[in-house]
Scaffold this motif. Structure first.
Motif, PDB file in Angstrom:
ATOM      1  N   ILE B 104      10.841  55.110  35.843  1.00 52.51           N
ATOM      2  CA  ILE B 104       9.565  55.811  35.689  1.00 52.51           C
ATOM      3  C   ILE B 104       9.728  57.262  35.251  1.00 52.51           C
ATOM      4  O   ILE B 104       8.814  57.849  34.699  1.00 52.51           O
ATOM      5  N   SER B 105      10.916  57.851  35.481  1.00 55.47           N
ATOM      6  CA  SER B 105      11.109  59.208  34.979  1.00 55.47           C
ATOM      7  C   SER B 105      11.123  59.231  33.464  1.00 55.47           C
ATOM      8  O   SER B 105      10.805  60.242  32.850  1.00 55.47           O
ATOM      9  N   MET B 106      11.494  58.077  32.876  1.00 54.84           N
ATOM     10  CA  MET B 106      11.531  58.004  31.419  1.00 54.84           C
ATOM     11  C   MET B 106      10.180  57.633  30.828  1.00 54.84           C
ATOM     12  O   MET B 106       9.986  57.698  29.623  1.00 54.84           O
ATOM     13  N   SER B 107       9.239  57.234  31.693  1.00 57.58           N
ATOM     14  CA  SER B 107       8.017  56.622  31.149  1.00 57.58           C
ATOM     15  C   SER B 107       7.191  57.590  30.310  1.00 57.58           C
ATOM     16  O   SER B 107       6.638  57.204  29.284  1.00 57.58           O
ATOM     17  N   ARG B 108       7.117  58.853  30.749  1.00 59.79           N
ATOM     18  CA  ARG B 108       6.288  59.787  29.977  1.00 59.79           C
ATOM     19  C   ARG B 108       6.827  59.955  28.569  1.00 59.79           C
ATOM     20  O   ARG B 108       6.055  60.051  27.599  1.00 59.79           O
ATOM     21  N   THR B 109       8.160  59.970  28.447  1.00 61.16           N
ATOM     22  CA  THR B 109       8.757  60.136  27.121  1.00 61.16           C
ATOM     23  C   THR B 109       8.443  58.928  26.246  1.00 61.16           C
ATOM     24  O   THR B 109       8.144  59.056  25.057  1.00 61.16           O
ATOM     25  N   LYS B 110       8.496  57.737  26.867  1.00 60.09           N
ATOM     26  CA  LYS B 110       8.193  56.525  26.090  1.00 60.09           C
ATOM     27  C   LYS B 110       6.771  56.556  25.574  1.00 60.09           C
ATOM     28  O   LYS B 110       6.499  56.206  24.424  1.00 60.09           O
ATOM     29  N   VAL B 229      -3.748  57.674  27.618  1.00 62.47           N
ATOM     30  CA  VAL B 229      -2.295  57.614  27.792  1.00 62.47           C
ATOM     31  C   VAL B 229      -1.997  57.598  29.284  1.00 62.47           C
ATOM     32  O   VAL B 229      -2.481  58.453  30.021  1.00 62.47           O
ATOM     33  N   ALA B 230      -1.235  56.593  29.725  1.00 61.86           N
ATOM     34  CA  ALA B 230      -0.948  56.473  31.160  1.00 61.86           C
ATOM     35  C   ALA B 230       0.397  55.794  31.364  1.00 61.86           C
ATOM     36  O   ALA B 230       0.767  54.906  30.610  1.00 61.86           O
ATOM     37  N   GLU B 231       1.121  56.222  32.410  1.00 60.43           N
ATOM     38  CA  GLU B 231       2.363  55.531  32.751  1.00 60.43           C
ATOM     39  C   GLU B 231       2.021  54.272  33.539  1.00 60.43           C
ATOM     40  O   GLU B 231       0.958  54.152  34.122  1.00 60.43           O
ATOM     41  N   SER B 232       2.965  53.327  33.555  1.00 63.35           N
ATOM     42  CA  SER B 232       2.619  52.032  34.152  1.00 63.35           C
ATOM     43  C   SER B 232       2.480  52.075  35.664  1.00 63.35           C
ATOM     44  O   SER B 232       1.832  51.222  36.252  1.00 63.35           O
TER      45      SER B 232
END
Lengths: 341, 302
Positions: B104-110, B229-232
């Motif tokens: 999840i730390s990578m999710s914003r970048t994705k 835009v939202a993380e999962s």
């Protein structure tokens, strides 16, 4: 080259402007409940009485100049339209039944002049002519002072027991309507938007609390949230145009959301707010109405300023309550033609 | 680890890294809690973690903390726990927890990578309030040397929009702050609307700062695309049908809920936007239509 004469004229004009503005502000202070357009019309009437012009044309020019001055002080649409209607009403004397209807816009100035000249030739004497105009002016003022009450009488029947009303910012006409409904012992509750940037909604809430009406102040952003709960939306108007409505910023999105929720969107306005403009979108609203008069004088880059009004197209308005009767938005054009003849 | 220590750790995490989503901070806290937990049974461990999530929701009443905590619990349990002794089980769960946190730390970048391609040269964007995800997307677009300008709503009652405007000015993006009431006025001029989300619900709708719903209605009326835009980890198993269905614990700040008696006098902090008004959702699981959200939610929560 600026001659001595020009300097004197400029100085005299400054002096006259100042006196005019002073009288206008005094009128507003004396009676804060009065619409700014009514105060403007009183000022114009006083100006007419004190005017020392020698010709009808000069008189007309002076009155037009005076209206422009007042618009420079209080840049609301109503002052501008009120002044114009005043001018037309006083020029349209007992000879009006001989005049044909539906003249084009360019012809009207000449018409007023023609009538005035006719009137002059009939009465043989400028002072008599002026007296007639002054009487007409008083009559006009009397008519419009009653307009708010007429509107309230028409509109309060649409408010039934248990109704929840949403309104926007501070409007004296809406306040009068709600006063009448409360006087008829109806039980209703009101949601008012806070209406940034001047938080005028809080003033409205205060006034409503004095009437013992349950009122809740909501954020401008909460309009969509609250619309589920309300039954109808009533708002005032700063100006009624041929193609819709001018009012405090935030009205347009309230109208869009009401349409989406199928809630009736009622507008209450006096007839002197009718103005001959035809905007097609938000950009078409003239800058002199969009921003406060002080802002227009001092600020260079208007794109940094928050606009004070927005334009609502007629497709979003259900009904307009005016002292000319209850109108659909499409009927406004007809009424405008009759008014501005 | 008792309640006080838990809350302290959570707040410390938030302070250390203000750019981190509050849900990520919550998950770090839960991982730490797991490591320090001295329970003897799996069931006890589970109960403790649920209790810890509730505590954290009591501190920061955002939907994301609640959903993030729940997803964390499911993810770490989704493995073969048929080991002989508890400590081995716990070890496996901790490893899964670390893996989840890394993902999840990578999710914003994705999300930013997916979304920035929708921003072209000369685009005018409207956004609402302060959202770190939207900020990341706009950073990426600016880094790709795209020329665009942004309108941000002031977003009362906390004027979070001004913070967003400040951050955007640092990126040299032309930004204008508009009143909440001026959304309808400004929508003629913009090309698209991008907003973040506090929570994404099962119906595909979103829960976000108050004012989002009317922005969505107006965008629909003007036919402007409305992107979210939202993380999962913000996906939550709620199905509200209107504004009243959103639980009170999300609508008001945690402090307000504890101190105030009559909630009807308070300004709600969030509203619900139905899926019919949303064009696309950009998440780290891909670019989704609102109707696809249910499917993804089922896969996540299995």
């Amino acid at each position: 080259m600026v001659t001595c004469y020009n300097i004197i004229t400029i100085a005299v004009n400054e002096c006259r402007t100042q006196k005019l503005v002073e009288y206008f502000k005094a009128q507003m202070r004396k009676n804060p409940d009065m619409a700014s357009a009514v105060a403007a019309i009183r000022t114009l009437l006083e100006f007419l009485k004190r005017d020392k012009g020698e010709t009808i044309l000069g008189l007309r020019e002076n009155l037009t100049w005076a209206t422009d001055c007042l618009t420079g002080v209080d840049s609301s649409v109503a002052v501008s339209s009120g002044g114009e209607l005043f001018l037309r009403f006083i020029s349209l004397t007992s000879l009006e039944h001989q005049v044909c209807c539906l003249l084009p816009w360019e012809g009207v100035c000449d018409l007023t002049l023609a009538i005035a000249n006719l009137c002059f030739s009939v009465f043989q004497d400028l002072s008599r002519c002026k007296k007639v105009m002054e009487e007409r002016g008083e009559l006009f003022l009397e008519k419009i002072s009653m307009s708010r009450t007429k509107v309230a009488k028409l509109c309060h029947t649409f408010i039934k027991d248990g109704t929840k009303i949403l309104t926007h910012s501070y409007s004296r006409v809406v306040l009068r309507v709600l006063e009448k409904a409360a006087a008829e012992k109806k039980r209703f509750s009101v949601y008012v938007t806070e209406s940034q940037p001047d938080s005028a909604g809080r003033q409205m809430a205060e006034a409503l609390r004095k009437l013992n009406v349950p009122v809740t102040v909501v954020l401008d952003a909460a309009v969509g949230y609250v619309l589920e709960k309300v039954d109808l939306v009533i708002i005032g108007a700063e100006g009624v145009v041929e193609s819709g409505l001018y009012h405090k910023i935030g009205t347009y999105q309230m109208a869009v959301c009401s349409k989406a929720h199928n809630k009736p969107f009622y507008v209450v306005a006096e007839s002197f707010k009718f103005v001959r403009l035809y905007p097609l979108n938000q950009q078409d609203v003239p800058d002199k109405f969009k921003y406060k008069a002080d802002t227009l004088k001092t600020v260079q880059n208007l794109s940094e300023e928050h606009p004070m009004i927005d334009y609502t197209p007629p497709s979003l308005i259900t009904l307009l309550f005016t002292d000319l009767g209850v109108l659909t938005p499409s009927a406004v054009s007809d009424e405008l033609i009759k008014l501005y003849l």
